[in-house]
Design an enzyme around this catalytic site. Structure first.
Site, mmCIF file in Angstrom:
data_model
loop_
_atom_site.group_PDB
_atom_site.id
_atom_site.type_symbol
_atom_site.label_atom_id
_atom_site.label_comp_id
_atom_site.label_asym_id
_atom_site.label_seq_id
_atom_site.Cartn_x
_atom_site.Cartn_y
_atom_site.Cartn_z
ATOM 1 N N ALA A 1 0.828 -1.200 0.000
ATOM 2 C CA ALA A 1 0.000 0.000 0.000
ATOM 3 C C ALA A 1 0.869 1.259 0.000
ATOM 4 O O ALA A 1 1.998 1.265 0.514
ATOM 5 C CB ALA A 1 -0.921 -0.002 1.211
ATOM 6 N N GLU B 1 0.362 -9.830 -1.351
ATOM 7 C CA GLU B 1 -1.031 -10.269 -1.411
ATOM 8 C C GLU B 1 -1.541 -10.326 -2.850
ATOM 9 O O GLU B 1 -2.335 -11.209 -3.196
ATOM 10 C CB GLU B 1 -1.906 -9.359 -0.556
ATOM 11 C CG GLU B 1 -1.683 -9.585 0.934
ATOM 12 C CD GLU B 1 -2.412 -8.598 1.811
ATOM 13 O OE1 GLU B 1 -3.161 -9.021 2.694
ATOM 14 O OE2 GLU B 1 -2.240 -7.370 1.603
ATOM 15 N N GLU C 1 2.643 -6.064 7.866
ATOM 16 C CA GLU C 1 1.654 -5.068 8.288
ATOM 17 C C GLU C 1 1.603 -4.824 9.785
ATOM 18 O O GLU C 1 1.398 -3.682 10.234
ATOM 19 C CB GLU C 1 0.258 -5.470 7.778
ATOM 20 C CG GLU C 1 0.031 -5.213 6.298
ATOM 21 C CD GLU C 1 0.472 -6.361 5.400
ATOM 22 O OE1 GLU C 1 0.113 -6.358 4.221
ATOM 23 O OE2 GLU C 1 1.178 -7.269 5.901
#
Length: 266
Positions: free
Chosen positions: A72, A120, A140
């Site tokens: 991200a 992912e 994460e």
């Protein structure tokens, strides 16, 4: 080869007769960090590919020399209010579920960093081809969140609950050789050959029946997590969907006539 761009950061290349589609992550200045805009583009590209009956296999690649995808876009995330983050969540999920729900076989070509959401995206594919520079992981919890692109569900399905727990809780990065040993990636190739080998695998897959490929993927995915009896019912339903198809008739005829099949795709 034809090319189509989805937004600024995603490119789709259709190779040869169009049966092999390459979904290219193309945000090199940010090592393919997935921003809201990029996530929206990945989702849109996957929708288009899923609806294209000519596509038999999708290969997910990266244009960055040192990274598949670093996850991200945390710089963007840091600028979002709580309300904005809530609104952004469905867009982010759409990228990961877009890849995961493609109805055709998918192959990821991984080199360099594939971390967090980047890993992912690879986990959402059916097969992961990695070169020896690959470094994968789900870090994460080290930044106060959890894997939210499917990692907590996809990783244990690959490597088992205890191994997935160790990797997620420790947030550690895993280099290529160990990643192959643990089953985090499926095929390990020489440095710089991940895209080439993944596309070659895609070509081999794409030579097969499009009806058979979609049905086999459906059976594999729907059968995961079911007990054997229920899984065999899923398989039987998929078999019935292809048993009377034009592809089945052509495949049998081509085998008996010792020639390559000309798949009608129906």
């Amino acid at each position: 080869m034809s090319e189509e761009r989805f937004g600024e950061f995603v490119l789709v290349r259709r190779h040869g007769d169009g049966h092999v589609a390459e979904l290219v992550l193309d945000r090199p200045k940010a090592m393919n960090a997935v921003s809201t805009e990029m996530a929206r583009s990945i989702g849109a590209a996957c929708t288009a590919l899923g609806e294209d009956r000519d596509v038999r296999v999708v290969v997910l690649t990266s244009t960055h020399e040192r990274a598949f995808c670093v996850g991200a876009d945390l710089k963007e995330r840091n600028s979002l209010s709580d309300a904005e983050l809530v609104r952004q969540r469905p867009v982010a999920r759409g990228a990961y579920t877009g890849v995961l729900e493609l109805p055709v076989p998918t192959v990821a070509a991984v080199h360099g960093f594939a971390l967090g959401g980047g890993f992912e995206l690879a986990l959402a594919c059916d097969v992961i081809v990695a070169d020896r520079t690959a470094v994968v992981g789900l870090p994460e919890v080290s930044v106060g969140v959890i894997p939210g692109g499917g990692g907590t569900q996809l990783l244990p399905r690959r490597v088992g609950a205890a191994r997935a727990a160790e990797l997620i809780f420790s947030a550690r990065r895993v280099e290529a050789a160990e990643a192959r040993e643990l089953g985090l990636v499926d095929v390990l190739v020489d440095e710089g050959r991940d895209r080439e080998e993944a596309l070659a695998l895609g070509e081999r897959i794409g030579a097969n029946s499009p009806v058979g490929l979609r049905a086999a993927k459906r059976a594999l995915r729907l059968g995961q997590g079911l007990d054997l009896r229920a899984g065999l019912e899923v398989e039987d339903a998929a078999w019935r969907a292809v048993a009377f198809s034009g592809d089945r008739a052509e495949g049998v005829a081509a085998f008996n006539e010792k020639r390559k099949p000309r798949w009608p795709g129906e």
